[in-house]
Design a protein around this motif. Structure first.
Motif, PDB file in Angstrom:
ATOM      1  N   ALA A 226       0.828  -1.212   0.000  1.00 28.64           N
ATOM      2  CA  ALA A 226       0.000   0.000   0.000  1.00 28.64           C
ATOM      3  C   ALA A 226       0.859   1.257   0.000  1.00 28.64           C
ATOM      4  N   ILE A 227       1.931   1.254   0.784  1.00 30.33           N
ATOM      5  CA  ILE A 227       2.804   2.426   0.836  1.00 30.33           C
ATOM      6  C   ILE A 227       3.480   2.649  -0.512  1.00 30.33           C
ATOM      7  N   PHE A 228       3.984   1.596  -1.125  1.00 30.33           N
ATOM      8  CA  PHE A 228       4.598   1.729  -2.453  1.00 30.33           C
ATOM      9  C   PHE A 228       3.578   2.238  -3.475  1.00 30.33           C
ATOM     10  N   HIS A 229       2.360   1.701  -3.441  1.00 29.51           N
ATOM     11  CA  HIS A 229       1.318   2.181  -4.362  1.00 29.51           C
ATOM     12  C   HIS A 229       1.053   3.670  -4.166  1.00 29.51           C
ATOM     13  N   GLY A 230       1.107   4.132  -2.916  1.00 31.76           N
ATOM     14  CA  GLY A 230       0.865   5.537  -2.640  1.00 31.76           C
ATOM     15  C   GLY A 230       1.870   6.466  -3.303  1.00 31.76           C
ATOM     16  N   PHE A 231       3.035   5.932  -3.647  1.00 27.01           N
ATOM     17  CA  PHE A 231       4.044   6.694  -4.390  1.00 27.01           C
ATOM     18  C   PHE A 231       4.016   6.375  -5.888  1.00 27.01           C
ATOM     19  N   GLY A 232       3.137   5.460  -6.292  1.00 30.13           N
ATOM     20  CA  GLY A 232       3.159   4.999  -7.675  1.00 30.13           C
ATOM     21  C   GLY A 232       4.395   4.175  -7.966  1.00 30.13           C
ATOM     22  N   ALA A 233       4.913   3.490  -6.944  1.00 31.19           N
ATOM     23  CA  ALA A 233       6.194   2.788  -7.035  1.00 31.19           C
ATOM     24  C   ALA A 233       5.980   1.329  -7.414  1.00 31.19           C
ATOM     25  N   MET A 234       5.990   1.045  -8.706  1.00 31.18           N
ATOM     26  CA  MET A 234       5.859  -0.323  -9.201  1.00 31.18           C
ATOM     27  C   MET A 234       7.239  -0.929  -9.393  1.00 31.18           C
ATOM     28  N   LEU A 235       7.390  -2.172  -9.018  1.00 30.26           N
ATOM     29  CA  LEU A 235       8.643  -2.874  -9.286  1.00 30.26           C
ATOM     30  C   LEU A 235       8.653  -3.490 -10.676  1.00 30.26           C
ATOM     31  N   VAL A 236       7.467  -3.929 -11.125  1.00 33.20           N
ATOM     32  CA  VAL A 236       7.284  -4.485 -12.468  1.00 33.20           C
ATOM     33  C   VAL A 236       5.949  -3.982 -12.988  1.00 33.20           C
ATOM     34  N   ASP A 237       5.905  -3.519 -14.233  1.00 34.53           N
ATOM     35  CA  ASP A 237       4.645  -2.993 -14.764  1.00 34.53           C
ATOM     36  C   ASP A 237       3.780  -4.113 -15.320  1.00 34.53           C
ATOM     37  N   ASP A 254      12.833   6.045   0.780  1.00 33.70           N
ATOM     38  CA  ASP A 254      13.139   7.154   1.692  1.00 33.70           C
ATOM     39  C   ASP A 254      12.068   7.286   2.770  1.00 33.70           C
ATOM     40  N   PHE A 255      10.806   7.120   2.383  1.00 35.82           N
ATOM     41  CA  PHE A 255       9.709   7.172   3.345  1.00 35.82           C
ATOM     42  C   PHE A 255       9.891   6.101   4.421  1.00 35.82           C
ATOM     43  N   TYR A 256      10.174   4.885   3.983  1.00 37.82           N
ATOM     44  CA  TYR A 256      10.349   3.796   4.940  1.00 37.82           C
ATOM     45  C   TYR A 256      11.554   4.039   5.848  1.00 37.82           C
ATOM     46  N   PHE A 262      11.102   5.352  13.879  1.00 36.30           N
ATOM     47  CA  PHE A 262      10.099   5.543  14.924  1.00 36.30           C
ATOM     48  C   PHE A 262       9.339   4.255  15.253  1.00 36.30           C
ATOM     49  N   LEU A 263       9.811   3.127  14.741  1.00 36.64           N
ATOM     50  CA  LEU A 263       9.156   1.847  14.981  1.00 36.64           C
ATOM     51  C   LEU A 263       9.960   1.035  15.989  1.00 36.64           C
ATOM     52  N   PRO A 264       9.361   0.006  16.593  1.00 32.31           N
ATOM     53  CA  PRO A 264      10.124  -0.874  17.469  1.00 32.31           C
ATOM     54  C   PRO A 264      11.339  -1.446  16.746  1.00 32.31           C
ATOM     55  N   ALA A 265      12.403  -1.667  17.469  1.00 30.44           N
ATOM     56  CA  ALA A 265      13.681  -2.053  16.864  1.00 30.44           C
ATOM     57  C   ALA A 265      13.628  -3.403  16.163  1.00 30.44           C
ATOM     58  N   ASP A 266      12.695  -4.269  16.552  1.00 33.29           N
ATOM     59  CA  ASP A 266      12.675  -5.625  16.012  1.00 33.29           C
ATOM     60  C   ASP A 266      11.666  -5.837  14.891  1.00 33.29           C
ATOM     61  N   VAL A 267      11.125  -4.754  14.287  1.00 30.31           N
ATOM     62  CA  VAL A 267      10.043  -4.919  13.314  1.00 30.31           C
ATOM     63  C   VAL A 267      10.448  -5.736  12.096  1.00 30.31           C
ATOM     64  N   GLN A 423      11.909  -6.311   2.154  1.00 31.53           N
ATOM     65  CA  GLN A 423      13.347  -6.554   2.181  1.00 31.53           C
ATOM     66  C   GLN A 423      14.126  -5.340   1.670  1.00 31.53           C
ATOM     67  N   MET A 424      13.607  -4.686   0.647  1.00 31.47           N
ATOM     68  CA  MET A 424      14.254  -3.477   0.148  1.00 31.47           C
ATOM     69  C   MET A 424      14.294  -2.403   1.227  1.00 31.47           C
ATOM     70  N   ALA A 425      13.172  -2.213   1.893  1.00 31.82           N
ATOM     71  CA  ALA A 425      13.097  -1.179   2.928  1.00 31.82           C
ATOM     72  C   ALA A 425      14.084  -1.453   4.062  1.00 31.82           C
ATOM     73  N   VAL A 426      14.183  -2.704   4.479  1.00 34.42           N
ATOM     74  CA  VAL A 426      15.084  -3.057   5.582  1.00 34.42           C
ATOM     75  C   VAL A 426      16.545  -2.890   5.167  1.00 34.42           C
ATOM     76  N   ARG A 427      16.867  -3.341   3.959  1.00 37.95           N
ATOM     77  CA  ARG A 427      18.248  -3.211   3.482  1.00 37.95           C
ATOM     78  C   ARG A 427      18.678  -1.740   3.447  1.00 37.95           C
ATOM     79  N   TYR A 428      17.804  -0.904   2.915  1.00 42.39           N
ATOM     80  CA  TYR A 428      18.145   0.517   2.801  1.00 42.39           C
ATOM     81  C   TYR A 428      18.243   1.171   4.175  1.00 42.39           C
TER      82      TYR A 428
END
Length: 451
Positions: A226-237, A254-256, A262-267, A423-428
């Motif tokens: 949902a968050i990616f869709h809110g940016f129009g962020a498609m990984l594959v069209d 960047d949003f993530y 601000f989230l718990p450390a173990d999310v 996984q992308m969000a965590v890596r970044y």
């Protein structure tokens, strides 16, 4: 097995073993209650509901239909725990034998499309009666121009925000009840991704952070989608082109990265139970979930339940999206009684039948048709009164979406099940360079396409 007195209806619960065609053979071999009925037999495999008593509504409706149509019916309620429902579909598909109708979750109608009976003749009248379905249901259930599943009321859910009324007021200065008033349209123009981040920071400072998981299980993936869709962020069209290297994807990452501060450390290690426990324990200010956490709090932590309000998600640059994960009822093409199967699915999809199922689930289950979003159970649910009113998206205030879309289904399913976005969000967040994270995702996506 227990037989009904009129011998037209049989209900069974059985233990399923995983992974072999013998599973399906066992289902076919199970004895029926015999009767002198003209319209044959049906074997049904439905999802075993987690809400106590919810299966009873489905059972009652099937029995009503069976008695009227003179059909012998057998029901198996199959748990999704341990992937048993998933394994059942795989075994039956391989064996070309099993149930006539089987509940299939999210991606499975597309996976088994060639083995499912088109149901356009059922969906056409249902849409006329109950209104259009959302685009995600059409994306998942209409393959090659044909409906291959009926969107099921049972098990379908929106995983939107469930917030603490008191914490959001105290720490973030947001009145979620005023923003999403019971019985009235939302007043959420200011509820944007920027506001969401500020609220997450404020609640974190107050000691009650948002419980947004970034693990690899469904709840985490649905929120990321949902968050990616809110940016129009498609990984594959929708044509199958990899589009991960885009400004929209960079904005989502960047949003993530900001949010995860601000989230718990173990999310990153959370599973589907983690966010529920976090909210019910009184720690969390918000999670993304259907009303299951609220229902548990109502039973086990009533003071917490009194402060919970389910509402719509924040709006991103490209719109307001909410995660939606539907179930479908599909008919195998090896069914021996396709006309009766279609008749039953039409009966179970009426407004009256849908409302009975929703009531039995305590408001958890969601019909996918636009005219079936104002049942009284959502308006009357308490505590607090009206807490679930906006759960079914009654004003089409947000776009219902699924992570991985609009990619071709085989690729989108891999994006979803491999949790590529989380996984992308965590890596970044953990310090990997943006372009390296995107390059990793592109490599993953190329692998999905090769396989």
């Amino acid at each position: 097995m227990m037989a009904s007195s009129n011998k037209a209806f049989v209900r069974t619960r059985r233990r399923f073993i995983a992974g072999t065609a013998a599973l399906s053979a066992g289902l076919v071999a199970a004895p029926f209650v015999r009767g002198a009925h003209a319209a044959g037999k049906l074997s049904l495999g439905f999802w075993d509901h987690w809400v106590p008593g919810a299966n009873g509504a489905t059972e009652k409706l099937v029995k009503e239909w069976a008695e009227k149509e003179k059909v012998e019916v057998q029901i198996d309620f199959i748990t999704s725990q341990g992937n048993k429902l998933l394994l059942t579909s795989a075994a039956e598909s391989q064996a070309q034998a099993g149930h006539d109708i089987l509940a299939l979750a999210t991606w499975l109608p597309a996976r088994y499309a060639r083995q499912l009976v088109p149901v356009d003749d059922v969906m056409g009248p249902l849409i006329q009666q109950n209104g259009a379905v959302n685009a995600t249901v059409e994306y998942l259930g209409k393959i090659g121009g044909h409906w291959i599943g009926i969107p099921a009321t049972v098990g379908s859910q929106i995983k939107g925000p469930c917030s603490r009324i008191d914490y959001m007021k105290q720490y973030a200065n947001i009145d979620v009840q005023a923003m999403y008033p019971a019985g009235s349209p939302p007043k959420a123009e200011a509820w944007t991704y920027d506001t969401f981040l500020k609220a997450a920071e404020a609640c974190h400072k107050g000691g009650h952070p948002f419980g947004i998981g970034l693990g690899t299980t469904a709840d985490n993936v649905d929120t990321a989608g949902a968050i990616f869709h809110g940016f129009g962020a498609m990984l594959v069209d929708d044509k199958g082109n990899i589009t991960a290297k885009s400004d929209a994807v960079r904005q989502a990452l960047d949003f993530y990265k900001k949010l995860m501060q601000f989230l718990p450390a173990d999310v990153a290690a959370w599973d589907d139970a983690s966010n529920n426990k976090f909210l019910v324990s009184g720690q969390g200010s918000m999670i993304m979930n259907p009303p299951s956490a609220w229902a548990v709090a109502k039973r086990d932590a009533p003071k917490v339940a009194e402060q919970l309000w389910t509402h719509g998600f924040a709006q991103g640059p490209k719109g307001r999206f909410a995660p939606f994960t539907p179930f479908f009822w599909s008919i195998w093409n090896f069914s021996k009684n396709i006309p009766a199967a279609k008749s039953l699915l039409a009966y179970l999809s009426s407004a009256s039948a849908s409302e009975q199922m929703v009531e039995a689930s305590g408001g958890y289950d969601l019909p996918s048709f636009e005219k079936l979003t104002l049942f009284k159970v959502w308006a009357e649910a308490e505590p607090p009164k009206g807490t679930l009113f906006h759960y079914p998206n009654p004003y089409n205030h947000q776009v219902l979406s699924v992570a991985g879309a609009p990619a071709p289904h085989a690729i989108a399913e891999r994006i979803y099940t491999q949790a590529t976005q989380t996984q992308m969000a965590v890596r970044y967040f953990r310090g990997e360079a943006m372009e390296k994270t995107i390059a990793w995702a592109e490599s993953e996506l190329e692998g999905f396409m090769r396989n």
